[in-house]
Design a protein around this motif. Structure first.
Motif, PDB file in Angstrom:
ATOM      1  N   GLN A 145     -27.008  33.368  11.339  1.00  0.00           N
ATOM      2  CA  GLN A 145     -25.579  33.551  11.573  1.00  0.00           C
ATOM      3  C   GLN A 145     -25.339  34.592  12.671  1.00  0.00           C
ATOM      4  OE1 GLN A 145     -22.986  31.743  10.011  1.00  0.00           O
ATOM      5  NE2 GLN A 145     -21.962  32.652  11.773  1.00  0.00           N
ATOM      6  N   LEU A 197     -26.081  33.038  15.975  1.00  0.00           N
ATOM      7  CA  LEU A 197     -24.975  32.156  16.372  1.00  0.00           C
ATOM      8  C   LEU A 197     -23.795  32.957  16.914  1.00  0.00           C
ATOM      9  CD1 LEU A 197     -24.939  29.457  13.535  1.00  0.00           C
ATOM     10  CD2 LEU A 197     -25.298  29.063  15.980  1.00  0.00           C
ATOM     11  N   VAL A 251     -26.807  26.770  20.386  1.00  0.00           N
ATOM     12  CA  VAL A 251     -25.904  26.859  19.241  1.00  0.00           C
ATOM     13  C   VAL A 251     -26.136  25.688  18.299  1.00  0.00           C
ATOM     14  CG1 VAL A 251     -23.481  26.666  18.541  1.00  0.00           C
ATOM     15  CG2 VAL A 251     -24.124  28.241  20.365  1.00  0.00           C
ATOM     16  N   GLN A 252     -26.251  24.481  18.840  1.00  0.00           N
ATOM     17  CA  GLN A 252     -26.486  23.304  17.996  1.00  0.00           C
ATOM     18  C   GLN A 252     -27.802  23.440  17.226  1.00  0.00           C
ATOM     19  OE1 GLN A 252     -26.268  19.912  20.556  1.00  0.00           O
ATOM     20  NE2 GLN A 252     -24.059  20.088  20.917  1.00  0.00           N
ATOM     21  N   GLU A 308     -27.288  26.080  14.553  1.00  0.00           N
ATOM     22  CA  GLU A 308     -26.386  25.557  13.525  1.00  0.00           C
ATOM     23  C   GLU A 308     -27.117  24.589  12.604  1.00  0.00           C
ATOM     24  OE1 GLU A 308     -23.153  23.901  15.697  1.00  0.00           O
ATOM     25  OE2 GLU A 308     -21.963  25.769  15.685  1.00  0.00           O
TER      26      GLU A 308
END
Length: 576
Positions: A356, A359, A413-414, A417
């Motif tokens: 997290q 991200l 990010v993907q 995630e």
């Protein structure tokens, strides 16, 4: 009144020229001593400020991952604030040193040069006046002695003339000659008297002017000079105090900042932060089962052959402690901030927090790049509307570079995630915890009724009974498993586990729930969903020993695999 004022003036000490000269010289030396005192005080302040700054710098947190961890605690932030305030406090001592140098030391140095020059001039005039009066005194003494000599010569000439004039045997010419000589001597005596009288009158006039005008004026100037010196010392002493007083408000603010930082410490908040920092997400282990060794005689040979081999095999490890109280003697690298990119080496809760945080950092970077892109786009529009301000095409390379950067960041990010979603999906919820607790009670009852001992302490504390799936997975891995595969060579870090052991039998199978890189010595890399043999169960330290084939074996985190122990080995109990 005039006499009283005269008594307060240095002119009343006109006969103490040498003593006043010594006194003024002592005054200058005293001023130099005070200047040296202030200079040493300034050097002490400078040295003190330097030591305070070095102290503050020495205890400043280093630029590493530990700094990020420390910044989470209120007492660490308070100490950092104290260090910063202490650094400002040192700056105020530097200000004191600078003001002492500029306002006292430099001024006194210049004033001392002027004072010495003025004193030298005044005493030069005094000596010149003294030399003048001494010269007049010598002239007066000379004229006095000449007058005395001429008077004596005139008396002798007169007596000789009278003697010659009374003597009848002396010729008239000799008498006349004696008379003329006496007259000449009298005239010389009269001239000497006039000269002496003139010199005396002049000396008295000059002496009166010397002692009542010249010397008093010089001494008055020396007195004014000395009073100015004393006044200057007083001003410097006042400045000496004011320099400290000027920084007191800022020093007070620094101390107030330290006090405020100390008051901001919150023990409860720091305690909560410890929980947030080290919460693993594992569930506590279940109750330890009763091992009924008294029922061993009732087992058949087929049921106990493998289990007897396993139990009689000395493991050299104590299983008496639950996993929270067993130290990891293998010392694997499980520290925060190290390991693979997806933080798969961390416990689930810590891994989720790290992902997290990563991200959040990536989203901030994307926002920065987008802001730059918007600014360049506006600039390009301005260039299009006003070509004289610039070439619109000159902005395109930078826009293209920013676009590529945004694509890379979005790709990152993907990726993160996806890892985060995977972790959150597999993390147990509160309902899962209750379900597993009830399931464990059922398993416990079943195990006791079957007289089967279960000595398993798992970091997540979840136990399930899946005999059918266990048998099915075993069949999928190896329809005819070899119970005694050839052992592989042990790694140095796990020598205490492997050195004195013979070939370990297969006691079950396992399925990898998560990918594990296996970077450390003694571990083995596994892929998600991979099926492996279990040759040594978790002894409470969070690691299970597995074998891929006859040449590959090692340790994997117990929480990363789903283990299926064989029925005759561990009572057909399954745990994740």
């Amino acid at each position: 009144m005039g006499e009283e004022r005269m008594g307060d003036c240095w002119s009343s000490t006109k006969d103490q020229f040498d003593n006043l000269e010594k006194h003024t010289q002592w005054g200058i030396e005293y001023l130099e001593k005070y200047s040296k005192f202030v200079k040493e005080r300034s050097e002490i302040e400078t040295s003190y400020a330097k030591q305070i700054r070095n102290l503050s710098k020495k205890y400043q947190p280093k630029k590493n991952s530990r700094e990020e961890e420390e910044s989470k605690y209120t007492f660490c932030r308070a100490f950092l604030t104290t260090l910063n305030e202490l650094n400002d406090y040192a700056g105020q001592h530097e200000v004191i040193a600078e003001n002492l140098t500029s306002q006292i030391i430099s001024e006194l140095s210049r004033y001392l040069q002027e004072l010495k020059s003025e004193r030298k001039s005044h005493f030069h005039d005094g000596r010149k006046a003294q030399q003048h009066i001494e010269s007049l005194w010598k002239q007066l003494e000379s004229s006095k002695r000449r007058f005395e000599r001429d008077c004596k010569e005139a008396d002798r000439a007169q007596q000789y003339f009278e003697k010659m004039d009374a003597d009848i045997n002396v010729t008239k010419a000799d008498v006349e000659k004696a008379r003329q000589q006496a007259q000449m001597r009298h005239q010389m005596a009269a001239d000497s008297k006039s000269d002496y009288s003139a010199y005396l009158q002049k000396f008295n006039q000059e002496q009166n002017e010397h002692y009542f005008t010249v010397i008093p004026n010089i001494f008055q100037k020396l007195q004014d000079m000395e009073e100015k010196r004393i006044e200057r010392i007083g001003v410097c002493m006042q400045t000496f105090a004011d320099v400290d007083r000027q920084v007191l408000p800022i020093v007070g603010k620094c101390l107030d900042g330290m006090t405020k930082a100390a008051e901001s410490i919150e023990p409860k908040t720091d305690s909560k932060q410890v929980v947030e920092s080290y919460k693993s997400g594992f569930e506590p282990p279940g109750d330890v089962e009763f091992e009924d060794y008294g029922q061993a005689m009732k087992r058949t040979a087929s049921e106990t052959s493998l289990s007897r081999e396993t139990k009689e095999k000395p493991t050299g490890k104590s299983k008496g402690k639950l996993w929270p109280f067993i130290k990891n003697k293998n010392k694997l690298s499980l520290k925060l901030g190290s390991g693979p990119e997806d933080f798969s080496h961390l416990p689930p809760e810590q891994r989720r927090k790290k992902l997290q945080g990563k991200l959040d950092d990536l989203n901030k970077d994307i926002q920065k790049e987008m802001d730059q892109r918007d600014a360049l786009t506006k600039m390009k529009d301005v260039y299009v509307k006003n070509p004289q301000m610039g070439d619109p095409a000159s902005v395109d390379p930078r826009l293209s570079e920013i676009g590529q950067n945004i694509e890379k960041l979005q790709s990152e990010v993907q990726k993160f995630e996806g890892w985060l979603a995977e972790v959150e999906e597999r993390m147990p919820s509160k309902s899962d915890t209750h379900r597993r607790s009830g399931l464990y009670e059922t398993q416990n009852n079943t195990a006791v009724s079957n007289n089967c001992a279960q000595d398993r302490e798992s970091p997540d504390g979840s136990y399930t009974e899946e005999q059918n799936s266990e048998t099915q997975v075993k069949a999928n891995i190896n329809p005819n498993p070899n119970p005694n595969p050839v052992p592989t060579s042990s790694t140095p870090e796990f020598d205490d586990e492997f050195d004195d052991e013979e070939t370990l039998p297969t006691i079950g199978t396992c399925k990898a729930l998560y990918p594990f890189e296996g970077h450390n010595e003694g571990t083995i890399a596994v892929a998600e969903g991979e099926l492996l043999y279990v040759i040594e169960e978790d002894k409470g330290d969070g690691w299970t020993r597995v074998r891929r084939n006859e040449d590959e074996e090692g340790y994997v985190p117990t929480s990363y695999v789903e283990v299926f122990l064989e029925t005759n080995a561990k009572g057909a109990m399954t745990y994740i």
